[in-house]
Design a protein around this motif. Structure first.
Motif: not given
Length: 332
Positions: A169-173, A175-180
């Motif tokens: 879940g943190l990894a998906a968060a 990715r959103a922060y980076d725009g990936r």
């Protein structure tokens, strides 16, 4: 005549639970929860840290409410997370220390996977998958004995467990922060609410001795986002359920009809996880009987202590998973 009492202890990734039960009584076991997770040092599970929590908790439960004098118990059973791989210090120190302090005749040391098995399946063949902060399955086959799968810890395994879900879940968060791709704005919002700015997350978690517990603490947020319709969060729960089913299948006995039990708070975290778990198990073992446990590892520890005290023990011993030490010289 003094009633026989037994003590059960569950040393888990999120805390220590202790229970005292009077054999032959209908009264519920006395219980105590301490929010002090198992500590892992250079030599594995830290025996001094475990004793520092367990001894005062047992003392409190055994103390006579009128006189304050320390009561007696016949047997203590301790089930600990990570015991199979990291339990050497516990094996060396706990039996004698507990026998000396509480004048018990027997000390059972085991993995929390065994106590979960005892609480869910009992003493017959089958398999149980225990999912909390981590994830481990334990099977019992009449010919092969015990078989453990996963339980490798949050760095190398525990697939589908609470720490695994939190990390995904943190990894998906992030990715959103980076725009990936495959990021989740909802999970990013949840990360900020739980841990603060994303830039501070690595330092907060990677430097903590309780990394697994911190990662697992984010799993409820993943489940909440899944309930709110977040596709990435739902995917994480589905993958977790499938991983847990595959871990259980790998530990199962040869008998295709052997029961498969599940236990642990993680199975109550969200419908998507449980549905994926049951669907994958039906694909892998269509003839198996699926059961859910009403008990917890502490109930299994109390059951093992009672079996040792009453001479009804039937489970096979295993140096890595389950030991029973007698102190027949102790008079109480």
């Amino acid at each position: 005549m003094t009633a026989t009492r037994v003590v059960g202890v569950d040393v888990g990734g999120s805390g220590v639970r202790v229970g005292v039960m009077e054999l032959g009584s209908n009264a519920p076991a006395l219980r105590s929860d301490r929010s002090v997770p198992a500590k892992i040092g250079a030599d594995g599970l830290d025996a001094a840290a475990v004793l520092g929590v367990v001894v005062p908790a047992v003392e409190t439960l055994l103390a006579d409410s009128t006189t304050g004098m320390l009561g007696t118990a016949d047997t203590i059973a301790v089930g600990a997370t990570g015991f199979a791989l990291l339990g050497d210090e516990l094996r060396d120190r706990l039996p004698q220390t507990l026998a000396d302090r509480f004048r018990v005749r027997r000390v059972v040391l085991t993995s929390d996977a065994v106590t979960a098995y005892a609480a869910t399946i009992g003493t017959g063949p089958g398999v149980v998958i225990a999912a909390g902060t981590g994830a481990v399955a334990l099977g019992l086959d009449p010919e092969r004995g015990w078989r453990r799968t996963d339980g490798w810890g949050h760095l190398f395994g525990d697939d589908g467990g609470g720490a695994w879900i939190g990390r995904e879940g943190l990894a998906a968060a992030l990715r959103a922060y980076d725009g990936r791709p495959e990021g989740s704005i909802q999970l990013l919002d949840a990360l900020v609410r739980r841990f603060g700015p994303p830039e501070q997350l690595p330092g907060r978690i990677q430097t903590s001795p309780q990394r697994a517990g911190l990662l697992s603490s984010f799993a409820p947020a993943v489940a909440a986002c899944a309930r709110d319709g977040d596709a990435q969060a739902n995917s994480i729960l589905v993958r977790a359920g499938r991983a847990l089913a595959e871990t259980a299948h790998a530990a199962a006995p040869d008998d295709a009809h052997a029961p498969i039990g599940r236990t642990g708070r993680l199975f109550r975290i969200g419908d998507a996880l449980l549905a994926a778990f049951e669907k994958r198990l039906r694909e892998l073992r269509p003839c198996a009987r699926l059961t859910a446990s009403d008990g917890e590892p502490l109930d299994g520890a109390l059951g093992l202590a009672a079996a040792a005290a009453t001479g009804t023990w039937t489970l096979p011993m295993d140096d890595a998973l389950l030991t029973l030490t007698h102190f027949d010289h102790v008079d109480g």
